[in-house]
Scaffold this motif. Structure first.
Motif, PDB file in Angstrom:
ATOM      1  N   UNK A 132       0.825  -1.206   0.000  1.00  0.00           N
ATOM      2  CA  UNK A 132       0.000   0.000   0.000  1.00  0.00           C
ATOM      3  C   UNK A 132       0.863   1.261   0.000  1.00  0.00           C
ATOM      4  N   UNK A 133       1.830   1.326   0.903  1.00  0.00           N
ATOM      5  CA  UNK A 133       2.665   2.522   1.008  1.00  0.00           C
ATOM      6  C   UNK A 133       3.578   2.687  -0.204  1.00  0.00           C
ATOM      7  N   UNK A 134       4.099   1.586  -0.730  1.00  0.00           N
ATOM      8  CA  UNK A 134       4.925   1.672  -1.933  1.00  0.00           C
ATOM      9  C   UNK A 134       4.116   2.204  -3.116  1.00  0.00           C
ATOM     10  N   UNK A 135       2.848   1.804  -3.203  1.00  0.00           N
ATOM     11  CA  UNK A 135       1.980   2.323  -4.264  1.00  0.00           C
ATOM     12  C   UNK A 135       1.706   3.817  -4.072  1.00  0.00           C
ATOM     13  N   UNK A 136       1.493   4.234  -2.834  1.00  0.00           N
ATOM     14  CA  UNK A 136       1.316   5.671  -2.581  1.00  0.00           C
ATOM     15  C   UNK A 136       2.541   6.451  -3.040  1.00  0.00           C
ATOM     16  N   UNK A 137       3.724   5.991  -2.625  1.00  0.00           N
ATOM     17  CA  UNK A 137       4.958   6.683  -2.985  1.00  0.00           C
ATOM     18  C   UNK A 137       5.198   6.666  -4.498  1.00  0.00           C
ATOM     19  N   UNK A 138       4.910   5.546  -5.122  1.00  0.00           N
ATOM     20  CA  UNK A 138       5.087   5.430  -6.572  1.00  0.00           C
ATOM     21  C   UNK A 138       4.249   6.469  -7.307  1.00  0.00           C
ATOM     22  N   UNK A 139       3.129   6.848  -6.697  1.00  0.00           N
ATOM     23  CA  UNK A 139       2.236   7.837  -7.300  1.00  0.00           C
ATOM     24  C   UNK A 139       2.431   9.243  -6.729  1.00  0.00           C
ATOM     25  N   UNK A 140       3.513   9.441  -5.961  1.00  0.00           N
ATOM     26  CA  UNK A 140       3.848  10.770  -5.472  1.00  0.00           C
ATOM     27  C   UNK A 140       3.131  11.214  -4.203  1.00  0.00           C
ATOM     28  N   UNK A 141       2.498  10.283  -3.505  1.00  0.00           N
ATOM     29  CA  UNK A 141       1.773  10.633  -2.278  1.00  0.00           C
ATOM     30  C   UNK A 141       2.643  10.326  -1.074  1.00  0.00           C
ATOM     31  N   UNK A 142       2.880  11.342  -0.234  1.00  0.00           N
ATOM     32  CA  UNK A 142       3.716  11.136   0.950  1.00  0.00           C
ATOM     33  C   UNK A 142       2.939  11.273   2.259  1.00  0.00           C
ATOM     34  N   UNK A 143       1.697  11.739   2.183  1.00  0.00           N
ATOM     35  CA  UNK A 143       0.850  11.874   3.367  1.00  0.00           C
ATOM     36  C   UNK A 143      -0.532  11.324   3.041  1.00  0.00           C
ATOM     37  N   UNK A 144      -1.125  10.604   3.981  1.00  0.00           N
ATOM     38  CA  UNK A 144      -2.451  10.031   3.735  1.00  0.00           C
ATOM     39  C   UNK A 144      -3.160   9.785   5.063  1.00  0.00           C
ATOM     40  N   UNK A 145      -4.474   9.830   5.022  1.00  0.00           N
ATOM     41  CA  UNK A 145      -5.303   9.442   6.156  1.00  0.00           C
ATOM     42  C   UNK A 145      -5.725   8.001   5.890  1.00  0.00           C
ATOM     43  N   UNK A 146      -5.318   7.095   6.760  1.00  0.00           N
ATOM     44  CA  UNK A 146      -5.509   5.664   6.516  1.00  0.00           C
ATOM     45  C   UNK A 146      -6.172   5.024   7.725  1.00  0.00           C
ATOM     46  N   UNK A 147      -7.114   4.134   7.490  1.00  0.00           N
ATOM     47  CA  UNK A 147      -7.775   3.386   8.555  1.00  0.00           C
ATOM     48  C   UNK A 147      -7.325   1.932   8.494  1.00  0.00           C
ATOM     49  N   UNK A 148      -6.869   1.419   9.611  1.00  0.00           N
ATOM     50  CA  UNK A 148      -6.424   0.027   9.698  1.00  0.00           C
ATOM     51  C   UNK A 148      -7.606  -0.865  10.083  1.00  0.00           C
ATOM     52  N   UNK A 149      -7.356  -2.158  10.129  1.00  0.00           N
ATOM     53  CA  UNK A 149      -8.379  -3.068  10.640  1.00  0.00           C
ATOM     54  C   UNK A 149      -8.393  -2.974  12.163  1.00  0.00           C
ATOM     55  N   UNK A 150      -9.253  -3.733  12.795  1.00  0.00           N
ATOM     56  CA  UNK A 150      -9.343  -3.710  14.253  1.00  0.00           C
ATOM     57  C   UNK A 150      -8.178  -4.438  14.918  1.00  0.00           C
ATOM     58  N   UNK A 151      -7.322  -5.056  14.127  1.00  0.00           N
ATOM     59  CA  UNK A 151      -6.227  -5.848  14.673  1.00  0.00           C
ATOM     60  C   UNK A 151      -5.011  -4.984  14.971  1.00  0.00           C
TER      61      UNK A 151
END
Length: 168
Positions: A132-151
């Motif tokens: 997920x993070x590598x895809x964000x960086x590949x597309x030039x995104x360095x900041x994101x609001x992300x929700x994880x699972x309950x785990x």
């Protein structure tokens, strides 16, 4: 199928459209602007549900109205698989601190999004976070609001991967 838990013979189940009204008392506390019970039922059943919104509720022994209610959606993505998003979670005051909300979240995780259970495994969580993070960086995104699972493992994996990539 409804889950019956030992605490006060608690029942947890998804509410079909004909039972939407059972969520009103708990939901009104969280969303005071929802209007009357009839307004709430109309909006949920004609606007929210067609957009993927669903309701699940926990009931105390012998009480028709939901003790706690969750409004949620399940999304299906190529990148992340099945994702559970909880829009609303509310408990009536007389049922707070009795475990209704936490058991409702557990029920949601188990019954609505079994693919999310894979994130309990740290190796899977690490792999998904890295992708997920590598895809964000590949597309030039360095900041994101992300929700994880309950785990907890999914949160730890994501935070460690974010730090190792100098992201925010």
């Amino acid at each position: 199928a409804p889950a019956v838990t030992p605490e006060n013979r608690r029942v947890i189940r998804e509410l079909p459209p004909e039972d939407t009204r059972l969520a009103y008392a708990a939901m009104k506390l969280l969303r005071p602007g929802i209007g009357s019970e009839a307004d709430f039922v109309e909006r949920v059943n004609t606007v929210q549900r067609p957009a993927g919104y669903r309701l699940a509720a926990s009931f105390g022994d012998g009480d028709e109205q939901a003790a706690a209610v969750a409004g949620f959606r399940v999304g299906h993505y190529l990148a992340w698989g099945d994702v559970l998003y909880c829009d609303d979670l509310s408990s009536r005051p007389e049922f707070r601190r009795q475990g209704h909300a936490s058991q409702l979240l557990d029920w949601l995780s188990t019954h609505t999004c079994p693919a999310g259970q894979a994130f309990a495994d740290r190796a899977h969580a690490d792999e998904a976070a890295a992708f997920f993070l590598d895809e964000l960086l590949r597309n030039g995104t360095t900041s994101a609001l992300v929700f994880c699972t309950v785990h907890r493992t999914s949160v730890e994996a994501l935070f460690e991967a974010v730090l190792s990539r100098d992201m925010r």
